[in-house]
Design a protein around this motif. Structure first.
Motif, PDB file in Angstrom:
ATOM      1  N   MET A 108     -13.481  16.153  -5.672  1.00 39.44           N
ATOM      2  CA  MET A 108     -12.528  17.098  -4.649  1.00 39.44           C
ATOM      3  C   MET A 108     -13.236  18.166  -4.086  1.00 39.44           C
ATOM      4  O   MET A 108     -13.861  18.640  -3.018  1.00 39.44           O
ATOM      5  N   GLY A 109     -14.548  18.373  -5.655  1.00 38.61           N
ATOM      6  CA  GLY A 109     -15.287  19.043  -4.442  1.00 38.61           C
ATOM      7  C   GLY A 109     -14.975  20.577  -4.677  1.00 38.61           C
ATOM      8  O   GLY A 109     -14.027  21.143  -4.728  1.00 38.61           O
ATOM      9  N   LEU A 110     -15.495  21.228  -3.339  1.00 37.25           N
ATOM     10  CA  LEU A 110     -15.347  22.472  -3.285  1.00 37.25           C
ATOM     11  C   LEU A 110     -14.485  22.344  -2.091  1.00 37.25           C
ATOM     12  O   LEU A 110     -13.805  21.882  -1.154  1.00 37.25           O
ATOM     13  N   SER A 111     -13.303  23.207  -1.921  1.00 37.65           N
ATOM     14  CA  SER A 111     -12.229  23.368  -0.875  1.00 37.65           C
ATOM     15  C   SER A 111     -12.193  24.654  -0.592  1.00 37.65           C
ATOM     16  O   SER A 111     -12.183  26.121  -1.436  1.00 37.65           O
ATOM     17  N   ALA A 115     -23.141  21.222 -18.371  1.00 32.00           N
ATOM     18  CA  ALA A 115     -22.699  21.687 -16.862  1.00 32.00           C
ATOM     19  C   ALA A 115     -23.033  20.367 -16.218  1.00 32.00           C
ATOM     20  O   ALA A 115     -23.267  19.717 -16.645  1.00 32.00           O
ATOM     21  N   PHE A 116     -22.060  20.776 -15.216  1.00 37.70           N
ATOM     22  CA  PHE A 116     -22.313  20.423 -14.063  1.00 37.70           C
ATOM     23  C   PHE A 116     -23.151  19.579 -13.026  1.00 37.70           C
ATOM     24  O   PHE A 116     -24.193  20.612 -13.217  1.00 37.70           O
ATOM     25  N   ASP A 117     -23.002  19.192 -11.921  1.00 35.22           N
ATOM     26  CA  ASP A 117     -24.476  18.981 -11.485  1.00 35.22           C
ATOM     27  C   ASP A 117     -25.299  19.792 -10.907  1.00 35.22           C
ATOM     28  O   ASP A 117     -24.812  21.003 -10.781  1.00 35.22           O
ATOM     29  N   SER A 118     -26.789  19.764 -11.371  1.00 33.17           N
ATOM     30  CA  SER A 118     -27.471  21.109 -10.903  1.00 33.17           C
ATOM     31  C   SER A 118     -27.973  20.503  -9.768  1.00 33.17           C
ATOM     32  O   SER A 118     -29.115  21.718  -9.509  1.00 33.17           O
ATOM     33  N   ARG A 119     -27.776  20.169  -8.971  1.00 33.05           N
ATOM     34  CA  ARG A 119     -28.658  19.708  -7.761  1.00 33.05           C
ATOM     35  C   ARG A 119     -28.903  20.572  -6.907  1.00 33.05           C
ATOM     36  O   ARG A 119     -27.728  21.160  -7.344  1.00 33.05           O
ATOM     37  N   ILE A 132     -15.077  19.679 -10.967  1.00 34.42           N
ATOM     38  CA  ILE A 132     -14.611  19.004 -12.439  1.00 34.42           C
ATOM     39  C   ILE A 132     -14.683  17.360 -12.697  1.00 34.42           C
ATOM     40  O   ILE A 132     -14.323  16.737 -12.511  1.00 34.42           O
ATOM     41  N   ALA A 133     -15.375  17.828 -13.512  1.00 35.69           N
ATOM     42  CA  ALA A 133     -16.571  16.427 -13.950  1.00 35.69           C
ATOM     43  C   ALA A 133     -16.531  15.760 -15.487  1.00 35.69           C
ATOM     44  O   ALA A 133     -16.107  17.186 -16.461  1.00 35.69           O
ATOM     45  N   GLY A 134     -16.756  15.437 -15.486  1.00 38.00           N
ATOM     46  CA  GLY A 134     -16.992  14.795 -17.149  1.00 38.00           C
ATOM     47  C   GLY A 134     -18.072  15.361 -18.225  1.00 38.00           C
ATOM     48  O   GLY A 134     -18.649  15.529 -17.688  1.00 38.00           O
ATOM     49  N   ASP A 135     -17.505  15.989 -19.209  1.00 33.94           N
ATOM     50  CA  ASP A 135     -17.900  16.712 -20.146  1.00 33.94           C
ATOM     51  C   ASP A 135     -18.501  15.665 -21.895  1.00 33.94           C
ATOM     52  O   ASP A 135     -18.389  14.581 -21.047  1.00 33.94           O
ATOM     53  N   ASP A 136     -19.117  16.605 -22.219  1.00 30.88           N
ATOM     54  CA  ASP A 136     -19.739  15.826 -23.298  1.00 30.88           C
ATOM     55  C   ASP A 136     -18.268  15.421 -24.069  1.00 30.88           C
ATOM     56  O   ASP A 136     -19.209  14.227 -24.839  1.00 30.88           O
ATOM     57  N   ARG A 137     -17.770  15.830 -24.347  1.00 28.07           N
ATOM     58  CA  ARG A 137     -16.217  15.157 -24.996  1.00 28.07           C
ATOM     59  C   ARG A 137     -15.725  14.173 -24.496  1.00 28.07           C
ATOM     60  O   ARG A 137     -14.615  13.780 -24.888  1.00 28.07           O
ATOM     61  N   GLY A 138     -16.570  13.332 -23.048  1.00 26.61           N
ATOM     62  CA  GLY A 138     -15.419  12.636 -22.226  1.00 26.61           C
ATOM     63  C   GLY A 138     -14.366  12.901 -21.562  1.00 26.61           C
ATOM     64  O   GLY A 138     -13.502  12.089 -21.658  1.00 26.61           O
ATOM     65  N   VAL A 139     -14.182  14.216 -21.131  1.00 26.70           N
ATOM     66  CA  VAL A 139     -12.784  15.097 -20.348  1.00 26.70           C
ATOM     67  C   VAL A 139     -13.435  15.144 -19.716  1.00 26.70           C
ATOM     68  O   VAL A 139     -14.078  15.495 -18.713  1.00 26.70           O
TER      69      VAL A 139
END
Length: 559
Positions: free
Chosen positions: A1-4, A44-48, A231-238
């Motif tokens: 859902m990203g930023l709102s 960390a999440f996407d850095s583009r 909120i994206a998946g992290d290295d824990r698969g969360v």
């Protein structure tokens, strides 16, 4: 859902956290330096790269000094009717164009203080050294306490994430703002702190880590210029939460690129919420020397870790999650001090609720009851320019006091009443006698649409009542002296004091039941949830399969 939110711009990337690699379009890993340890590598999440935060896109009605509310907010308070549009046009014609755009109240005077609210999900007050805990779980927060006022008797009106945050940002009890369960969306007719501060010329930004606070899903994003709920998946698969390190990274970028002038920064960190999965570097920070086996059936399904049934294993993991969160908060505090923003800031540290640790036969959960382990939270308040702390106070307080406290400090007038109250008099050593008489109304739910538990909390005592939700008939009542029995293990006999508390609670329950919302709430239906006939067809929505799975991972959907 990203930023709102009102101005959903993704902040640009910077190198405030040391990148391990920088492949375009990939996730950036960074190192978080910890005292006395090797650096911690987190994803960390996407850095583009993205478009910078453009101040010209943020338009506000700015006053000569302070405005109590924006035109948009005032109009939202009016009843929906055909004359609303005419009134808006009439007011717009009277408004002076030269003042309506980017003029600021601080253009020719001192800059008002920033407002920084740091919150941690599922954080019991008594698991902090500041509140007497023997383990050094939050050393950086303990340092912060040296320049803040510590409220030792702070409670939330509802020990659940979304209702508690809604009360924090509106200053209202859940039965007034309408969010009494996690499935309810905060309605736009409520007026929130970011809306009030935005109307006074503040830039407002929130960074949240709990899936329950996603803007589209919760309504908590209301009034923020920037609401980062990525909120994206992290290295824990969360995929149901964002851990503290990845939440910190966009905050640091925003601080570097934000517009000039005062700001409101709101942060939600979720790591102590179950399941307790501290980063590997922290997993050995606390090791209990004893073992206590508990039944697997007593452990909520979402909390079960490595098939462990040792109470102290879970307790250690919980403390390690708190320690990790503290270290990340320390990085943020250091950055705010290095940038010069800290000195002229009101800083509040608190939580949305606590967590049960077996005190009443309940393990690692918080959703239903009104026991102290669920509703008592840390609350620390630092005034702008404050360099040494005021002695802690045992006067009753609540995160619900945030809105009136901020408005009082900034001398912003809001033409409405709050259930919370300003804490400034207590911080400044005033009105202690009046504060002695304060009481707060607490409620807790099971799976029903009506409360199952109620409580009347004063600074020293608590009266608890359990009822059958379907008809309100009495199940049990208990009265505690929480000053000498903080874990509520020894109910007191009937007395004039308990009778007075019982009568006060009854009056408040009647008030809550008689209160009618002036709007229809939107509510998501959980799988298997029984919907009373009176609620059917009234703003109910179905959850997606993905939403259901994420809520199940957080323990909000029962198998």
């Amino acid at each position: 859902m990203g930023l709102s939110g009102n101005n959903c711009l993704r902040p640009t990337r910077d190198d405030a956290l040391e990148p391990v690699h920088d492949t375009p379009g990939a996730s950036a890993a960074f190192k978080l330096a910890l005292p006395g340890s090797e650096s911690l590598r987190r994803t960390a999440f996407d850095s583009r790269q993205s478009k910078p935060y453009d101040r010209s896109q943020v338009t506000r009605w700015a006053p000569a000094r302070w405005r109590p509310l924006s035109l948009r907010t005032c109009v939202r308070w009016l009843p929906p009717s055909k004359w609303r549009v005419g009134l808006v046009l009439f007011l717009a014609l009277l408004w002076e164009p030269g003042v309506s755009q980017m003029s600021t109240p601080w253009a020719s005077g001192p800059v008002p203080p920033n407002v920084i609210v740091l919150t941690v999900d599922t954080l019991r007050a008594d698991r902090l050294p500041t509140y007497g805990y023997e383990r050094m779980t939050m050393p950086r927060v303990a340092e912060f306490a040296n320049e803040a006022t510590v409220f030792t008797q702070a409670v939330v009106p509802r020990g659940l994430t979304r209702p508690s945050y809604a009360s924090m940002l509106t200053g209202l009890y859940p039965f007034r703002h309408g969010v009494r369960r996690n499935e309810v969306v905060l309605h736009g007719d409520n007026v929130t702190l970011p809306e009030l501060l935005g109307s006074a010329g503040y830039t407002t930004a929130a960074f949240v880590a709990n899936f329950q606070l996603l803007g589209d899903f919760s309504g908590i994003d209301q009034g923020f210029d920037l609401y980062d709920d990525e909120i994206a998946g992290d290295d824990r698969g969360v995929t149901y939460e964002r851990s503290a390190g990845p939440t910190l990274q966009p905050i640091l970028r925003w601080l570097k690129n934000k517009p000039d002038g005062p700001f409101f920064l709101f942060v939600n960190l979720v790591d102590p919420h179950g399941p307790y999965l501290p980063p590997p570097r922290f997993r050995s920070a606390f090791q209990s020397q004893e073992t206590r086996l508990i039944s697997k059936n007593d452990i909520p399904h979402y909390q079960r870790t490595d098939e462990s049934v040792d109470f102290f294993d879970y307790s250690d993991r919980y403390d390690e999650e708190i320690l990790y969160t503290d270290q990340v908060l320390g990085v943020l505090m250091d950055q705010l001090k290095a940038s010069g923003e800290w000195a002229n800031s009101l800083v509040v540290f608190t939580a949305d609720h606590g967590e049960s640790m077996g005190e009443h036969g309940l393990y690692f959960d918080h959703r239903v009851h009104v026991w102290e382990e669920t509703v008592r939270v840390p609350l620390l308040v630092r005034l702008p320019g404050q360099e040494s702390g005021v002695a802690s106070t045992d006067q009753l307080a609540s995160p619900m006091d945030l809105v009136p406290t901020v408005l009082d400090l900034l001398d912003i007038r809001a033409d409405r009443e709050f259930d919370g109250t300003s804490l400034l008099p207590l911080i400044r050593g005033q009105d202690a006698l009046a504060a002695d008489e304060r009481a707060l109304f607490l409620e807790g739910f099971g799976d029903e649409f009506r409360p199952r538990y109620y409580a009347w909390r004063t600074k020293s005592h608590k009266f608890i009542r359990e009822v059958w939700p379907h008809d309100g008939s009495l199940v049990s009542e208990q009265f505690f002296d929480v000053g000498v029995d903080p874990l509520e293990q020894h109910p007191l006999a009937d007395s004039p004091l308990s009778a007075s508390a019982s009568a006060a609670l009854s009056r408040k329950i009647k008030e809550s039941e008689a209160h009618t919302l002036e709007f229809e709430v939107t509510e998501y239906v959980l799988p298997g949830q029984r919907i009373p006939r009176s609620a059917r067809g009234k703003g109910l929505k179905q959850l997606s399969d993905e939403q259901i799975e994420k809520l199940r991972s957080l323990g909000y959907v029962n198998d």
